[in-house]
Write a protein that holds these residues in place. Structure first.
Motif, PDB file in Angstrom:
ATOM      1  N   ARG A  41       0.868  -1.833   1.544  1.00  0.00           N
ATOM      2  CA  ARG A  41       1.961  -2.004   2.502  1.00  0.00           C
ATOM      3  C   ARG A  41       3.283  -1.473   1.934  1.00  0.00           C
ATOM      4  NH1 ARG A  41      -0.280  -7.194   2.607  1.00  0.00           N
ATOM      5  NH2 ARG A  41       1.656  -8.232   1.971  1.00  0.00           N
ATOM      6  N   ALA A  42       3.528  -1.754   0.657  1.00  0.00           N
ATOM      7  CA  ALA A  42       4.767  -1.280   0.037  1.00  0.00           C
ATOM      8  C   ALA A  42       4.788   0.241  -0.064  1.00  0.00           C
ATOM      9  CB  ALA A  42       4.929  -1.903  -1.355  1.00  0.00           C
ATOM     10  N   THR A  43       3.661   0.819  -0.425  1.00  0.00           N
ATOM     11  CA  THR A  43       3.583   2.278  -0.526  1.00  0.00           C
ATOM     12  C   THR A  43       3.738   2.921   0.846  1.00  0.00           C
ATOM     13  OG1 THR A  43       2.119   2.063  -2.447  1.00  0.00           O
ATOM     14  CG2 THR A  43       2.180   4.202  -1.364  1.00  0.00           C
ATOM     15  N   ALA A  44       3.181   2.303   1.857  1.00  0.00           N
ATOM     16  CA  ALA A  44       3.328   2.826   3.224  1.00  0.00           C
ATOM     17  C   ALA A  44       4.789   2.796   3.657  1.00  0.00           C
ATOM     18  CB  ALA A  44       2.463   2.015   4.184  1.00  0.00           C
ATOM     19  N   ALA A  45       5.479   1.701   3.368  1.00  0.00           N
ATOM     20  CA  ALA A  45       6.896   1.624   3.728  1.00  0.00           C
ATOM     21  C   ALA A  45       7.702   2.685   3.004  1.00  0.00           C
ATOM     22  CB  ALA A  45       7.436   0.230   3.388  1.00  0.00           C
ATOM     23  N   GLU A  46       7.413   2.870   1.735  1.00  0.00           N
ATOM     24  CA  GLU A  46       8.109   3.889   0.954  1.00  0.00           C
ATOM     25  C   GLU A  46       7.865   5.280   1.548  1.00  0.00           C
ATOM     26  OE1 GLU A  46      10.381   4.875  -2.613  1.00  0.00           O
ATOM     27  OE2 GLU A  46       9.784   2.923  -1.858  1.00  0.00           O
ATOM     28  N   ALA A  47       6.612   5.545   1.904  1.00  0.00           N
ATOM     29  CA  ALA A  47       6.267   6.853   2.474  1.00  0.00           C
ATOM     30  C   ALA A  47       6.958   7.072   3.809  1.00  0.00           C
ATOM     31  CB  ALA A  47       4.747   6.961   2.632  1.00  0.00           C
ATOM     32  N   VAL A  58       0.396   6.443   9.011  1.00  0.00           N
ATOM     33  CA  VAL A  58       0.788   5.510   7.946  1.00  0.00           C
ATOM     34  C   VAL A  58       1.242   4.165   8.497  1.00  0.00           C
ATOM     35  CG1 VAL A  58       2.383   5.182   5.998  1.00  0.00           C
ATOM     36  CG2 VAL A  58       1.408   7.445   6.458  1.00  0.00           C
ATOM     37  N   VAL A  59       1.839   4.148   9.678  1.00  0.00           N
ATOM     38  CA  VAL A  59       2.384   2.902  10.243  1.00  0.00           C
ATOM     39  C   VAL A  59       1.351   1.775  10.255  1.00  0.00           C
ATOM     40  CG1 VAL A  59       3.192   1.833  12.377  1.00  0.00           C
ATOM     41  CG2 VAL A  59       4.238   3.945  11.569  1.00  0.00           C
ATOM     42  N   PRO A  60       0.094   2.006  10.661  1.00  0.00           N
ATOM     43  CA  PRO A  60      -0.869   0.883  10.677  1.00  0.00           C
ATOM     44  C   PRO A  60      -1.064   0.236   9.307  1.00  0.00           C
ATOM     45  CG  PRO A  60      -1.715   2.740  11.948  1.00  0.00           C
ATOM     46  CD  PRO A  60      -0.497   3.243  11.228  1.00  0.00           C
ATOM     47  N   LEU A  61      -0.796   0.978   8.239  1.00  0.00           N
ATOM     48  CA  LEU A  61      -1.010   0.433   6.900  1.00  0.00           C
ATOM     49  C   LEU A  61       0.078  -0.551   6.490  1.00  0.00           C
ATOM     50  CD1 LEU A  61      -2.252   3.694   5.178  1.00  0.00           C
ATOM     51  CD2 LEU A  61      -3.601   1.721   5.879  1.00  0.00           C
ATOM     52  N   LEU A  62       1.125  -0.687   7.285  1.00  0.00           N
ATOM     53  CA  LEU A  62       2.106  -1.745   7.030  1.00  0.00           C
ATOM     54  C   LEU A  62       1.499  -3.125   7.261  1.00  0.00           C
ATOM     55  CD1 LEU A  62       5.304  -0.259   8.733  1.00  0.00           C
ATOM     56  CD2 LEU A  62       4.882  -0.502   6.275  1.00  0.00           C
ATOM     57  N   ARG A  63       0.315  -3.160   7.876  1.00  0.00           N
ATOM     58  CA  ARG A  63      -0.384  -4.429   8.111  1.00  0.00           C
ATOM     59  C   ARG A  63      -1.631  -4.546   7.243  1.00  0.00           C
ATOM     60  NH1 ARG A  63       0.823  -2.324  13.105  1.00  0.00           N
ATOM     61  NH2 ARG A  63      -1.347  -1.693  13.440  1.00  0.00           N
ATOM     62  N   ASP A  64      -1.763  -3.667   6.258  1.00  0.00           N
ATOM     63  CA  ASP A  64      -2.935  -3.690   5.381  1.00  0.00           C
ATOM     64  C   ASP A  64      -2.984  -4.997   4.592  1.00  0.00           C
ATOM     65  OD1 ASP A  64      -5.025  -1.519   4.246  1.00  0.00           O
ATOM     66  OD2 ASP A  64      -4.382  -2.836   2.611  1.00  0.00           O
ATOM     67  N   PRO A  65      -4.160  -5.519   4.290  1.00  0.00           N
ATOM     68  CA  PRO A  65      -4.244  -6.762   3.500  1.00  0.00           C
ATOM     69  C   PRO A  65      -3.642  -6.645   2.102  1.00  0.00           C
ATOM     70  CG  PRO A  65      -6.341  -6.292   4.586  1.00  0.00           C
ATOM     71  CD  PRO A  65      -5.488  -5.082   4.766  1.00  0.00           C
ATOM     72  N   ASP A  70       7.844  -9.509   5.580  1.00  0.00           N
ATOM     73  CA  ASP A  70       6.578  -9.538   4.858  1.00  0.00           C
ATOM     74  C   ASP A  70       6.625 -10.596   3.752  1.00  0.00           C
ATOM     75  OD1 ASP A  70       4.064  -7.406   4.558  1.00  0.00           O
ATOM     76  OD2 ASP A  70       4.522  -8.486   2.694  1.00  0.00           O
ATOM     77  N   ARG A  71       5.508 -11.211   3.473  1.00  0.00           N
ATOM     78  CA  ARG A  71       5.460 -12.248   2.438  1.00  0.00           C
ATOM     79  C   ARG A  71       5.609 -11.678   1.029  1.00  0.00           C
ATOM     80  NH1 ARG A  71       0.457 -11.365   4.463  1.00  0.00           N
ATOM     81  NH2 ARG A  71      -1.245 -10.776   3.025  1.00  0.00           N
ATOM     82  N   SER A  72       5.392 -10.386   0.899  1.00  0.00           N
ATOM     83  CA  SER A  72       5.514  -9.745  -0.414  1.00  0.00           C
ATOM     84  C   SER A  72       6.930  -9.211  -0.620  1.00  0.00           C
ATOM     85  CB  SER A  72       4.519  -8.579  -0.537  1.00  0.00           C
ATOM     86  OG  SER A  72       4.836  -7.748  -1.645  1.00  0.00           O
ATOM     87  N   ALA A  73       7.538  -9.585  -1.732  1.00  0.00           N
ATOM     88  CA  ALA A  73       8.879  -9.088  -2.038  1.00  0.00           C
ATOM     89  C   ALA A  73       8.875  -7.574  -2.210  1.00  0.00           C
ATOM     90  CB  ALA A  73       9.408  -9.763  -3.301  1.00  0.00           C
ATOM     91  N   ASN A  74       7.808  -7.028  -2.774  1.00  0.00           N
ATOM     92  CA  ASN A  74       7.729  -5.574  -2.949  1.00  0.00           C
ATOM     93  C   ASN A  74       7.802  -4.856  -1.610  1.00  0.00           C
ATOM     94  OD1 ASN A  74       7.468  -5.830  -5.694  1.00  0.00           O
ATOM     95  ND2 ASN A  74       5.244  -5.619  -5.709  1.00  0.00           N
ATOM     96  N   VAL A  75       7.101  -5.388  -0.628  1.00  0.00           N
ATOM     97  CA  VAL A  75       7.077  -4.759   0.697  1.00  0.00           C
ATOM     98  C   VAL A  75       8.449  -4.871   1.357  1.00  0.00           C
ATOM     99  CG1 VAL A  75       6.009  -4.780   2.976  1.00  0.00           C
ATOM    100  CG2 VAL A  75       4.619  -5.219   0.941  1.00  0.00           C
ATOM    101  N   ARG A  76       9.060  -6.034   1.270  1.00  0.00           N
ATOM    102  CA  ARG A  76      10.376  -6.205   1.890  1.00  0.00           C
ATOM    103  C   ARG A  76      11.392  -5.235   1.289  1.00  0.00           C
ATOM    104  NH1 ARG A  76       9.210 -11.551   0.791  1.00  0.00           N
ATOM    105  NH2 ARG A  76      11.048 -11.899  -0.541  1.00  0.00           N
ATOM    106  N   GLU A  77      11.372  -5.095  -0.026  1.00  0.00           N
ATOM    107  CA  GLU A  77      12.340  -4.189  -0.649  1.00  0.00           C
ATOM    108  C   GLU A  77      12.071  -2.746  -0.262  1.00  0.00           C
ATOM    109  OE1 GLU A  77      14.327  -3.079  -4.976  1.00  0.00           O
ATOM    110  OE2 GLU A  77      12.881  -4.719  -4.830  1.00  0.00           O
ATOM    111  N   ALA A  78      10.801  -2.364  -0.230  1.00  0.00           N
ATOM    112  CA  ALA A  78      10.468  -0.995   0.196  1.00  0.00           C
ATOM    113  C   ALA A  78      10.921  -0.751   1.626  1.00  0.00           C
ATOM    114  CB  ALA A  78       8.962  -0.763   0.058  1.00  0.00           C
TER     115      ALA A  78
END
Length: 441
Positions: free
Chosen positions: A241-247, A229-236, A266-274
């Motif tokens: 990316r947010a789901t990967a962080a949550e997982a 799952v870690v590589p998906l933290l860099r997914d486009p 991360d530029r996405s607020a969803n990813v940062r919060e996750a």
């Protein structure tokens, strides 16, 4: 009969934790809602017009989905006085398990309808029915991809462990919809034996299947799968990316901390919060400096709140300064969470002046949390601030002040606690009596 105009509204009443973006059921709404504007007048007018034209039962369900239903079991206090009883009863009956054989047959037949909203509702109700495993097994192999997808939803809704095998087979479906729904269902079932199949789904060429596979792996909570799952933290895709962080937070692998700390930018607020929540779940102390930066500087209030709570979970005394600065945040919720987090820090012997000010804030919830925190710190210098709160209009504030004064175990608190024996609330009076006992020990 439900009119076509209500189809969009009915979709709201049929909400699942699975959709175009797979939001885990436990994820906070804010995690999947950053930057979404509210409806404008045209959309509100269109929505209300559709509601007015639809069946009363459907309208009741949509009303519940939006809110104002939390007291429906307490004499219907969450309903308006002129709500139709018949519609309420019909709606409530749908929350039970369907056992009527004719109703089950109707639900099965509806799985092939062209209307995705109606199909989704039928799948959910079928999942809550007494339909047999054999019947679901046949539906999972149906020639129609729509039926296979809906059958997978029904299987996951009812967590049919006996159908793990057919669901694993469906992960390789040539159509993304059934394969993704099979992954979702396996995540709901949470059978450790499905990990290998779900890892294959994570490497699917279909983004929807990969997203569902990542979410499902997180539900298994197996740290050994984290490397997939870690590589998906860099997914486009930010949702991936947010789901990967949550997982990764659910997996609790000690080897993922650095990657999640990187996701805090991360530029996405969803990813940062996750990522914030995942690092808190992991107790990844290397994240503390970055979290201290977020609690002060992140542009999103929800992330500043999450960072404040996470810093409280870490309990590091070094975080006192950024949390104290957060007491002056422009968002009241951030102030409240910062006040609470300070109370969880270790070795805080002196309460910050900002916390004393917060204990007299016009904001009731901030007063409550700040007063409780002052009591936890036990700084004798705050005795007067706690004594001042004994006349607060709110019982919880007065109670927190009494308990805090008692924890100080100093004779100088006795006069204030003695006055609290005359409080108008019996719970505060009892707490004052107990606190006096501690002060005289």
């Amino acid at each position: 009969m439900i009119r076509a105009a209500s189809a969009a509204a009915l979709a709201l009443a049929a909400g699942l934790s699975f959709g175009p973006v797979i939001a885990p059921a436990h994820a906070p709404l804010s995690l999947w809602n950053h930057g979404r504007a509210g409806a404008d007048s045209a959309r509100v007018a269109s929505f209300l017009t559709a509601l007015g034209r639809t069946d009363p039962v459907v309208c009741e369900m949509i009303s519940d989905q939006i809110g104002n239903f939390w007291m429906s079991g307490a004499g219907g206090l969450g309903r308006l006085m002129d709500d139709p009883d018949a519609a309420q009863g019909a709606k409530d009956s749908l929350s039970g398990n369907v056992s009527d054989p004719r109703a089950i047959s109707l639900l099965v037949a509806t799985l092939s309808t062209n209307d995705p909203c109606v199909r989704r509702v039928a799948a959910k109700l079928l999942g809550r029915s007494t339909v047999t495993n054999d019947a679901l097994r046949e539906l999972l192999a149906n020639p129609s991809s729509r039926v296979r997808e809906a059958a997978a939803m029904a299987t996951g809704e009812n967590e049919r462990h006996e159908l793990v095998g057919p669901l694993e087979h469906l992960l390789g479906d040539s159509v993304a919809g059934p394969a993704a729904m099979a992954a979702w269902a396996l995540g709901e079932i949470q059978d450790p034996s499905t990990e290998t199949a779900l890892i294959q789904a994570v490497h699917s060429s279909a983004p929807r299947v990969r997203l569902a596979g990542v979410w499902a792996l997180g539900e298994l909570q197996d740290a050994s799968a984290a490397k997939e799952v870690v590589p998906l933290l860099r997914d486009p895709d930010a949702a991936m990316r947010a789901t990967a962080a949550e997982a990764l937070g659910a997996m609790k692998s000690a080897r993922t901390g650095a990657a999640l700390v990187g996701a805090l930018t991360d530029r996405s607020a969803n990813v940062r919060e996750a990522a914030v929540r995942a690092l808190s779940d992991l107790r990844e102390r290397s994240a503390i400096p970055a979290l201290e930066g977020l609690v002060v500087n992140d542009p999103e209030a929800d992330i500043r709140r999450a960072a404040a709570s996470a810093l409280g979970d870490f309990s590091a005394a070094r975080s006192l300064d950024p949390l104290t600065r957060a007491l002056s945040d422009r968002d009241p919720d951030v102030q409240r969470d910062a006040a609470e987090a300070i109370g969880n820090l270790e070795d805080i012997s002196k309460a910050p002046t900002a916390l004393v000010r917060a204990s007299s804030s016009p904001d009731l919830e901030l007063r409550r949390r700040a007063t409780r925190t002052l009591g936890k710190i036990g700084d004798p210098a705050t005795l007067q601030a706690l004594a001042d709160r004994l006349t607060d209009e709110d019982k919880d504030v007065r109670l927190a002040a009494v308990e805090g004064l008692g924890e100080m175990k100093v004779q100088s608190a006795v006069p204030s606690l003695t006055r609290a024996l005359g409080d108008r609330d019996p719970e505060v009076r009892r707490a004052a009596a107990e606190a006096l006992g501690k002060s005289r020990e």
